[in-house]
Scaffold this active site. Sequence first.
Site, PDB file in Angstrom:
ATOM      1  N   ARG A  24       0.864  -1.211   0.026  1.00  0.00           N
ATOM      2  CA  ARG A  24      -0.038   0.002   0.015  1.00  0.00           C
ATOM      3  C   ARG A  24       0.839   1.264  -0.006  1.00  0.00           C
ATOM      4  NH1 ARG A  24      -5.275  -1.848   3.719  1.00  0.00           N
ATOM      5  NH2 ARG A  24      -6.575  -2.243   1.919  1.00  0.00           N
ATOM      6  N   LYS A  77     -18.634 -18.374   0.598  1.00  0.00           N
ATOM      7  CA  LYS A  77     -20.138 -18.403   0.579  1.00  0.00           C
ATOM      8  C   LYS A  77     -20.807 -17.606  -0.350  1.00  0.00           C
ATOM      9  CE  LYS A  77     -20.559 -18.861   5.596  1.00  0.00           C
ATOM     10  NZ  LYS A  77     -20.627 -18.086   6.706  1.00  0.00           N
ATOM     11  N   GLY A 128     -10.111  -9.624  -1.126  1.00  0.00           N
ATOM     12  CA  GLY A 128      -9.496 -10.303  -0.154  1.00  0.00           C
ATOM     13  C   GLY A 128      -8.540 -11.622  -0.534  1.00  0.00           C
ATOM     14  N   GLY A 162     -12.398  -4.280   0.584  1.00  0.00           N
ATOM     15  CA  GLY A 162     -13.699  -3.626   0.718  1.00  0.00           C
ATOM     16  C   GLY A 162     -14.276  -2.750  -0.190  1.00  0.00           C
TER      17      GLY A 162
END
Length: 396
Positions: free
Chosen positions: A35, A198, A354, A377
């Site tokens: 970053r 999921k 992620g 995110g």
Amino acid sequence: MKTINDFNFENKKALIRVDFNVPQNEALEVTDATRIKAAVPTIMQILNQGGAVVLMSHLGRPKGQVNDQYAMKHIAAKVSEVLQHDVIVANDVIGEDAKAKVAALQPGQILLLENVRFHAEEEQGDENFAKALAAFGDIYVNDAFGTAHRAHASTAIIAQFFPESKCFGLLMEQELQAIGKVLSDGEKPVTAILGGAKVSSKITIIENILPVIDNLIIGGGMTYTFVKAQGGKIGNSLVENDKLDLAKAILSECEKHQVKVYLPVDNVIADAFSNEANRQVTAVDEIPDGWMGMDVGEKTSALFADVLKNSKTILWNGPLGVFEMSNFAHGTIALGDAIAESTANGAFSLVGGGDSVAFVKQFGYDDKVSYVSTGGGAMLESLEGKELPGVAAILN
Ligand code: AMP
């Protein structure tokens, strides 16, 4: 879209929101400077033009309290090393030390403010706090894509104090262009690969991208909710039993949008959730009781590779198996190879969110894809079609 290329920074103070929320070890040393490196082009361009730079970022979750563990001094040496430039560090965010150091700042110098989350007002999006920060710069630059989905004081609220002098940094520009290349003007055929655990965490993404994609490849744990919904035997595989109808609805939505869906055909199953478990390969819908699907099989890898070979735009989010265990990483590695090959042949590939980002770095695919997003995110929310407050604040 205004960027730093639209301004002349000579003798100006640029107030740059960066995302220096980097991982640290127990000795508080920076363990991954990605970053920080990502912010270098913006910072150097402004310095080279004769501007001065005031950097602001958060680090960790100090929850509005001053906490030495999260102080910027711990990462300052790394910032200086990466930039190959001296970095002055302020001991507070908007206090006397910061004010004095900003006032004394000369063109060509860099000042790093203390952790903005030492003030609860940051996450509250407090206007007065934003105004105090705004006094530190002539031009506000937002280059913090990783925090762009937050309406915090330094990421969004502050922009109102720079009606004519706010812009994106080069990292933000790159990230937004990469998303645009997939969601707005992706060359067809566009293929999205969604893996991970999921269905429930990916449903909004699927709904948002359906109108723009041609192929949807599904893998990972969420495979089994789809397979069960279609009447397959999934043994003890991961499943969301309350999402079976949703899985069916997604499949018929895909049909409506003429999106071709590719589910795994074979898989590597295990008799326990462990790298040392017994393994065998079966059809994806014939998993015996007591066994669970852990990775895609070779037939599936070949099928997916074929789709990717014929794709011009590729979006990848989520691993195809439990890649953290070496025996179940093969399918995700084969996918990485296929995306790399397609990219080498001219496709545009974006990896975002992620675990797939962690995967491409760990397995060395980061140089073989077109773009790896720096924002977990923020990238996911973009793919979900949400407007990011940090982006909207600059555009409006
Ligand atoms: P996500 O954050 O939703 O992208 O999920 C990533 C996680 O999904 C990783 O930690 C993988 O280990 C996990 N995963 C992938 N495939 C499977 C699977 N077949 N069964 C259980 N977990 C899986």
